[in-house]
Write a protein that holds these residues in place. Structure first.
Motif, PDB file in Angstrom:
ATOM      1  N   TRP A   1     -18.145 -13.465   1.490  1.00  0.00           N
ATOM      2  CA  TRP A   1     -18.455 -13.454   0.066  1.00  0.00           C
ATOM      3  C   TRP A   1     -18.831 -12.031  -0.321  1.00  0.00           C
ATOM      4  CZ3 TRP A   1     -19.809 -17.174   3.535  1.00  0.00           C
ATOM      5  CH2 TRP A   1     -19.298 -18.441   3.292  1.00  0.00           C
ATOM      6  N   PRO A   2     -18.029 -11.385  -1.212  1.00  0.00           N
ATOM      7  CA  PRO A   2     -18.237  -9.961  -1.462  1.00  0.00           C
ATOM      8  C   PRO A   2     -19.639  -9.628  -1.971  1.00  0.00           C
ATOM      9  CG  PRO A   2     -16.371 -10.809  -2.743  1.00  0.00           C
ATOM     10  CD  PRO A   2     -16.894 -11.943  -1.954  1.00  0.00           C
ATOM     11  N   ASN A   3     -20.260 -10.548  -2.707  1.00  0.00           N
ATOM     12  CA  ASN A   3     -21.564 -10.239  -3.300  1.00  0.00           C
ATOM     13  C   ASN A   3     -22.727 -10.487  -2.359  1.00  0.00           C
ATOM     14  OD1 ASN A   3     -20.364  -9.624  -5.680  1.00  0.00           O
ATOM     15  ND2 ASN A   3     -20.565 -11.691  -6.501  1.00  0.00           N
TER      16      ASN A   3
ATOM     17  N   LYS B   1     -23.705  -5.063   1.357  1.00  0.00           N
ATOM     18  CA  LYS B   1     -22.919  -6.140   0.757  1.00  0.00           C
ATOM     19  C   LYS B   1     -21.594  -6.262   1.515  1.00  0.00           C
ATOM     20  CE  LYS B   1     -25.409  -6.584  -3.177  1.00  0.00           C
ATOM     21  NZ  LYS B   1     -25.842  -7.712  -3.929  1.00  0.00           N
TER      22      LYS B   1
ATOM     23  N   ARG C   1     -18.653  -6.640   0.640  1.00  0.00           N
ATOM     24  CA  ARG C   1     -17.455  -5.940   0.177  1.00  0.00           C
ATOM     25  C   ARG C   1     -17.375  -4.545   0.782  1.00  0.00           C
ATOM     26  NH1 ARG C   1     -20.340  -5.256  -4.589  1.00  0.00           N
ATOM     27  NH2 ARG C   1     -19.483  -7.103  -5.547  1.00  0.00           N
TER      28      ARG C   1
END
Lengths: 538, 273
Positions: free
Chosen positions: B58-60, B96, B98
């Motif tokens: 999950w990128p966030n 994070k 991402r």
């Protein structure tokens, strides 16, 4: 240096052209529209007088300064253009600044015999040229729309200088933070913050009904867009605020250059913010995850909904006062939107707007439930379902968050609308609006159910199909009455099933709401059951 | 510790997903802990840790949040274990997702799998993207899990990795298991490829036991040798004199091409049906 400018100009030839021409075209069209719609001084005085009594309109539009054509155009449109110009510039600065650096392109340029700040200087010079062109075109647009030339010069200068200010702010944002995403975020917040500050200042201003002018409150003076408004172009043509804008542009641009010439490649003034090393206690289940992923979007929806609610309340009063002068056609439109037999104009107006609010809530819910499909398609669902989580539970977690989203959007709008009616002293309409907005919930939830069903049944088509059905239902609900569609088509859209408040017949209304709610629940459960039986990922 | 070998597209990940109850098999049967993975997925997953082949995060969410989410669903990580793994894998849990590279995403999934002990670890090509140092950390962790009595099912297309870690191996090709057994039984699979410049007569080498596929390549001789027959071959080469020598374990693809080349069309036909 020339080469760098040409390089950036070439990379940006389409983007910049579209922005500049788009803003100019918009400016010309709206100037011409104001000129035809409110052709005479009396008409303009009437609408400006109305605006001065309505803080929400002032917040959306700007500072009235007299009933001349130019002044009316300036009042109606300047703040919106300023936002467009500001965003154009901050995005532009990031695209050639932090984004280039992030992708490693700045490294290539910096390895050639150029100074560290050369690419930033090139960006600022190209931005300067773009804003000058924009200013000239804006001047031509104002004049072509029929305003006087002196005011047009001041208004166009103000726009160009706001552009330059945000060019500097955008460049500075690129030096402050380490990612292009964050830089764009800071830039956009700066522009929208400037708009919001002047909206507050303008709404709290002291109206002068004789001169049709507004003495703005102090928050407007904290905003570059507010300074642009304070030129009072087309009447006083003040130049002092322009100096303020120029000074801020120079400070921001100079600051960016100063940081750029001193920092390392890839570094930023603010160190990159790191997140939590340990998750919050709530992040332990599919529901917790769905909430964690969706709440930032939901916050956006709720803020938008609340703003809409504030506008609705104050607009309703305006509409009620002005309704005697409404052409028959507008009344027909409002009544067809309202889907109810309301006779008073506020009731019709609120019911019509409530349909839109219901659609907005449905869209927020659809977005939340379709996130489940996104998770599956991107391969993240697999990791959650690899844990002790049943598939129905996983999908229903998203349905739950979608339900919360629908309710939050409706509640936020209802509260804001009530507050807005209450501030005008019309508690009765306030309560009625709250009811009219909240009864949209079951219909909006039907769309959440449709989304869940399609995720279970037709996963690959679910996203497109859900939004497609939503659009279709929205068109039927909004325009069905006008298009004289047959009743069975109208009944097929959940939107038309929403009863009007106060209920004509409590029994019928409860039945209609109950049916919609039951349909929503059945659809969601069917979706979960189908999802339980199919392969993941599909 | 069971190795699950096969070239790309052989159906390794699909098989693992069937074992996880994510996909329903359209033939044959599968049991995990003696139960049906499709019907009893939730119960089975309580004692199971999974690392997908292509780790998508999950990128966030930060790495730490992701690890906590995935372990808490299984009942929560042991804090000391989680800290040790983060330290050994040199993973910054505050970034994070991402911002993570492929190797770091892989580490997040591995830490999440090992931070809470499981009875069964299903690892789909777990070392892809890891550098050699991290691979050794991973091997140590897998051994630790085995010592705790856990079963590990490791899919890979790298023969040496499976050789180092696994006691038993299954090889699949085009969706079929073509070999299953202990590594000792599969010794014939692990031949070493030789390429030498020597004056030794080729007939003499070809006559040695365990030498296969001998042929001349220019002024070099190329041949494969069974692992347990290396000693006599090396002695013969040393006696004859060698001016250059390269020896490499055969790649899995080569093995497949050699051992199953004939069966391929048949198998592909079968899987297409």
């Amino acid at each position: 240096m020339i080469r760098l400018i040409l390089l950036q100009a070439r990379r940006d030839r389409i983007f910049l052209t579209v922005w500049v021409l788009g803003i100019t075209l918009l400016l010309f069209v709206s100037t011409a529209a104001v000129a035809t719609e409110y052709g005479s001084d009396e008409e303009r005085s009437q609408i400006l007088g109305l605006a001065l009594t309505t803080p929400a309109l002032l917040a959306l539009r700007g500072v009235p300064n007299g009933a001349g054509l130019g002044s009316a155009v300036f009042f109606q449109t300047f703040a919106s253009y300023a936002v467009g110009v500001g965003l154009m510039n901050t995005f532009f600065a990031t695209r050639h600044g932090r984004a280039d650096e992030e992708r490693g392109r700045r490294e290539l340029v910096a390895a050639t015999p150029t100074t560290r700040s050369a690419s930033l200087v090139a960006t600022l010079l190209l931005g300067l040229i773009a804003n000058i062109v924009l200013g000239i075109l804006a001047f031509l647009g104002f004049v072509a729309g029929g305003t006087d030339a002196q005011g047009a010069v001041v208004a166009a200068l103000a726009l160009a200088l706001i552009g330059l200010t945000f060019l500097g702010v955008g460049a500075l944002a690129g030096e402050l933070v380490a990612t292009s995403r964050a830089a764009n975020g800071v830039g956009a917040v700066a522009v929208l913050g400037a708009y919001a500050l002047r909206a507050i200042g303008d709404a709290l201003g002291t109206p002068d009904f004789d001169a049709l002018r507004l003495e703005t409150a102090w928050p407007s003076w904290l905003s570059p867009i507010g300074w642009g408004e304070q030129t009072l172009a087309f009447t006083e043509n003040r130049l002092g605020p322009l100096v303020l804008l120029l000074a801020l542009a120079l400070v921001a641009g100079g600051g960016a250059l100063a940081v750029r010439s001193r920092r390392d490649l890839g570094a930023s003034l603010l160190p990159e913010r790191s997140g939590r090393a340990v998750a919050r206690a709530g992040l332990r289940s599919p529901g917790g995850l769905a909430w964690r992923l969706h709440w930032p979007s939901l916050l956006g929806w709720a803020i938008g909904a609340a703003l809409l609610g504030l506008v609705v309340g104050s607009l309703a009063t305006v509409v009620a006062n002005a309704s005697e002068n409404f052409p028959e056609s507008i009344q027909v439109v409002l009544r067809s939107l309202a889907h109810g037999g309301r006779s008073d104009i506020i009731g019709v107006f609120v019911a019509a707007i409530a349909v839109l609010i219901g659609l907005m809530a449905a869209a927020a819910g659809i977005q939340a439930v379709l996130r489940a499909r996104e998770e599956e398609a991107d391969g993240r669902a697999e990791q959650v379902l690899g844990g002790p989580v049943s598939r129905p539970r996983w999908l229903l977690a998203s349905v739950g968050i979608a339900t919360v989203s629908v309710l939050v959007v409706l509640l936020a709008t209802a509260v804001a609308t009530f507050a807005s009616f209450a501030s005008a002293g019309d508690l009765d309409s306030g309560w009625r609006s709250v009811g009219q907005i909240l009864v949209q919930a079951p219909a909006a939830l039907v769309f959440v159910g449709i989304g869940a069903l399609l995720i279970g049944a037709l996963p690959r088509l679910s996203v497109g199909l859900t939004w497609g059905l939503f659009a279709l239902a929205a068109v039927i609900g909004l325009l069905g009455g006008l298009l004289r569609l047959p009743d069975w088509v109208l009944d097929a859209s959940p939107i038309t099933s929403v009863p009007a408040v106060p209920f004509d017949s409590v029994g019928d209304a409860v039945l209609a709401l109950g049916i919609a709610a039951a349909v929503a629940i059945v659809l969601a459960l069917a979706g979960a059951a189908l999802f339980h039986r199919r392969n993941v990922p599909a | 510790m069971h190795g699950f070998l096969g070239p790309n597209g052989a159906g390794k990940s699909t098989t693992l997903r069937v074992l996880l109850g994510l996909l329903r098999s359209n033939g044959g049967s599968a049991t995990v802990f003696g139960r049906d993975p499709w019907a009893d997925a939730v119960d089975i997953h309580r004692d199971l840790a999974y690392v997908p082949g292509d780790v998508s995060l999950w990128p966030n969410l930060t790495g730490g949040e992701t690890i906590d989410l995935l372990t808490r669903m299984r009942g929560g990580a042991e804090p000391a274990r989680r800290d040790r793994l983060l330290r050994e894998f040199e993973l910054d849990p505050k970034r994070k997702a991402r911002g993570y590279s492929k190797g770091n995403r892989q580490k997040v999934a591995l830490v999440a799998a090992f931070a809470r002990p499981a009875k069964l670890y299903i690892l789909d090509e777990p070392t892809s993207g890891l550098d050699p140092v991290m691979e050794s950390v991973f091997r140590a962790e897998v051994q630790r899990a085995q010592e705790d009595g856990a079963t590990v099912l490791l899919s890979s297309h790298i023969l040496s990795e499976v050789e180092q870690l696994c006691q038993r191996v299954t090889i699949i090709r085009a969706g079929r298991a073509v070999e299953t057994g202990t590594l000792a039984e599969m010794r014939h699979l692990t031949r070493t490829s030789f390429r030498v410049a020597t004056v030794a007569p080729s007939a003499q080498l070809a006559a040695l036991p365990g030498v296969h596929d001998l042929h001349a390549e220019g002024d070099h001789l190329a041949f494969d040798v069974d692992t347990d027959a290396l000693q006599p071959v090396l002695s013969a080469l040393a006696a004859a004199g060698v001016s250059s020598l390269t020896a490499a374990p055969p790649s899995l693809e080569e093995l497949f091409l050699r051992h199953y080349g004939d069966e391929l069309p048949v198998l592909e036909e079968a899987s297409a049906r």
